[in-house]
Motif scaffolding. Structure first.
Motif, short mmCIF file in Angstrom:
data_model
loop_
_atom_site.label_atom_id
_atom_site.label_comp_id
_atom_site.label_asym_id
_atom_site.label_seq_id
_atom_site.Cartn_x
_atom_site.Cartn_y
_atom_site.Cartn_z
N GLU A 70 0.81 -1.22 0.00
CA GLU A 70 0.00 0.00 0.00
C GLU A 70 0.84 1.27 0.00
N SER A 71 2.13 1.14 0.32
CA SER A 71 2.98 2.33 0.49
C SER A 71 3.85 2.59 -0.73
N PRO A 72 3.85 3.81 -1.24
CA PRO A 72 4.77 4.13 -2.34
C PRO A 72 6.21 4.30 -1.88
N LEU A 73 6.41 4.35 -0.55
CA LEU A 73 7.75 4.56 0.00
C LEU A 73 8.49 3.25 0.24
N VAL A 74 7.80 2.26 0.79
CA VAL A 74 8.44 0.98 1.15
C VAL A 74 8.57 0.10 -0.08
N ALA A 75 9.81 -0.08 -0.53
CA ALA A 75 10.06 -0.84 -1.76
C ALA A 75 10.39 -2.30 -1.51
N GLY A 76 10.72 -2.65 -0.27
CA GLY A 76 11.07 -4.03 0.03
C GLY A 76 10.91 -4.32 1.50
N VAL A 77 10.78 -5.61 1.81
CA VAL A 77 10.60 -6.07 3.19
C VAL A 77 11.60 -7.17 3.50
N VAL A 78 12.24 -7.06 4.65
CA VAL A 78 13.02 -8.16 5.21
C VAL A 78 12.19 -8.72 6.37
N GLY A 79 11.66 -9.90 6.20
CA GLY A 79 10.75 -10.47 7.18
C GLY A 79 11.40 -11.54 8.02
N TRP A 80 10.54 -12.26 8.73
CA TRP A 80 11.02 -13.35 9.58
C TRP A 80 10.20 -14.60 9.32
N THR A 81 10.88 -15.73 9.36
CA THR A 81 10.22 -17.02 9.48
C THR A 81 11.18 -17.94 10.21
N ASP A 82 10.66 -18.99 10.78
CA ASP A 82 11.48 -19.92 11.55
C ASP A 82 12.32 -20.77 10.59
N LEU A 83 13.61 -20.48 10.53
CA LEU A 83 14.49 -21.21 9.62
C LEU A 83 14.60 -22.68 9.97
N THR A 84 14.28 -23.04 11.20
CA THR A 84 14.48 -24.43 11.63
C THR A 84 13.27 -25.31 11.35
N ARG A 85 12.16 -24.73 10.90
CA ARG A 85 10.97 -25.55 10.66
C ARG A 85 11.22 -26.46 9.46
N PRO A 86 10.74 -27.71 9.52
CA PRO A 86 11.01 -28.65 8.44
C PRO A 86 10.48 -28.19 7.08
N ASP A 87 9.38 -27.43 7.10
CA ASP A 87 8.77 -26.99 5.85
C ASP A 87 9.11 -25.54 5.52
N VAL A 88 10.30 -25.10 5.86
CA VAL A 88 10.66 -23.70 5.67
C VAL A 88 10.57 -23.29 4.20
N ALA A 89 10.92 -24.18 3.28
CA ALA A 89 10.85 -23.84 1.86
C ALA A 89 9.41 -23.57 1.44
N GLU A 90 8.49 -24.39 1.93
CA GLU A 90 7.08 -24.19 1.61
C GLU A 90 6.55 -22.90 2.24
N GLU A 91 7.03 -22.58 3.46
CA GLU A 91 6.58 -21.36 4.12
C GLU A 91 7.09 -20.13 3.37
N LEU A 92 8.31 -20.15 2.88
CA LEU A 92 8.82 -19.03 2.11
C LEU A 92 8.02 -18.86 0.82
N ALA A 93 7.68 -19.96 0.19
CA ALA A 93 6.87 -19.89 -1.03
C ALA A 93 5.50 -19.29 -0.73
N ARG A 94 4.93 -19.64 0.42
CA ARG A 94 3.63 -19.08 0.81
C ARG A 94 3.73 -17.58 1.02
N LEU A 95 4.78 -17.13 1.70
CA LEU A 95 4.95 -15.70 1.96
C LEU A 95 5.09 -14.91 0.66
N LEU A 96 5.71 -15.51 -0.33
CA LEU A 96 5.87 -14.83 -1.61
C LEU A 96 4.56 -14.69 -2.37
N GLU A 97 3.54 -15.42 -1.93
CA GLU A 97 2.25 -15.40 -2.61
C GLU A 97 1.18 -14.60 -1.86
#
Length: 279
Positions: A70-97
């Motif tokens: 929604e913001s014309p100022l914020v061009a990118g986000v550095v977020g958080w997810t639990d890197l140790t979760r077994p399904d981390v790849a699937e969670e990253l894919a979900r966040l991208l969607e």
């Protein structure tokens, strides 16, 4: 064009920031939103920003992505997810969607709060870092000086992943000492897949009495070690307001880089962040 590659926002009515404790941090115990940021960033001539996670709560990242959408100022986000979760790849894919997911540019964990200095080298974390690289994201490092050796080993283990060092690795500016921080940060900088943010210095100095010359030895160390094309400016707003205004932080960074060539200053204040975070 000027890019602020590191700032935060929070709304205490939505979620407490449990790290804001004690009298020294009390000025931060209020809401800081995108509108507040836009006012001070606009006055300083900043065109684009990168919004960085504050707490290890899964819900924060989708909220930040929606804000960025929604913001014309914020061009990118550095977020958080639990890197140790077994399904981390699937969670990253979900966040991208999710709404705004196209603005996700990196992942960060509060490694500075981990008691294990080798946390980044744990097998489950290494698997998570590999997933971050596979997702086409970068990894921000918020660490203390004694954790820098593990950062270098992790970066060597993952040559396809860009590691971004936040706040110079938090050197002991208030103490006025350089080593062993300087030697370990140079080891990290020797790896080509590492980048450093010129950020967070005013709060590592004496917040009441710091002067630009107090910061100069530390800024000079990372500028020499990484080179301007692997350095990027970050305000660390609103945390920086404990020691300086937004404008003061930017002007100080400009003073510390005044000796660089014009093309090198452009890298620090726009080019590197635009390239690394694909803004």
């Amino acid at each position: 064009m000027t890019v602020d590659a590191h700032h935060h926002v929070w709304n205490l009515s939505v979620r407490d920031q449990e790290w804001i404790t004690g009298p020294e941090l009390q000025p931060l115990r209020r809401n800081f939103g995108i509108t507040d940021l836009a006012r001070v960033a606009g006055a300083a001539g900043v065109d684009r920003t990168v919004l960085v996670q504050t707490v290890t709560v899964a819900e924060e990242t989708p909220e930040f992505l929606a804000l960025a959408e929604e913001s014309p100022l914020v061009a990118g986000v550095v977020g958080w997810t639990d890197l140790t979760r077994p399904d981390v790849a699937e969670e990253l894919a979900r966040l991208l969607e999710v709404p705004g997911g196209r603005r996700l540019r990196g992942i960060r964990h509060q490694v500075q709060a981990e008691s294990d200095p080798g946390w980044l080298l744990r097998p489950d974390v290494r698997r998570g870092l590999a997933a971050v690289a596979e997702a086409g994201l970068v990894y921000d490092l918020v660490v203390l000086p004694h954790q820098l050796p593990a950062c270098a080993l992790a970066a060597a283990d993952h040559p396809g992943l860009t590691f971004v060092l936040d706040h110079l690795g938090k050197p002991p500016i208030a103490e006025g000492t350089l080593d062993p921080w300087a030697s370990t940060v140079r080891e990290l900088a020797a790896l080509p897949n590492t980048v450093c943010k010129l950020s967070g210095m005013v709060t590592e100095a004496d917040p009441a009495r710091w002067m630009p010359d107090d910061l100069r030895p530390y800024a000079d160390t990372v500028l020499e070690a990484f080179g301007p094309d692997r350095m990027m400016f970050g305000s660390d707003w609103p945390v920086c307001t404990l020691a300086a205004t937004y404008g003061q932080v930017l002007r100080t960074a400009e003073a510390l880089t005044a000796g660089l060539a014009e093309s090198e200053r452009h890298a620090v204040f726009a080019g590197t962040a635009t390239r690394v975070y694909r803004l």
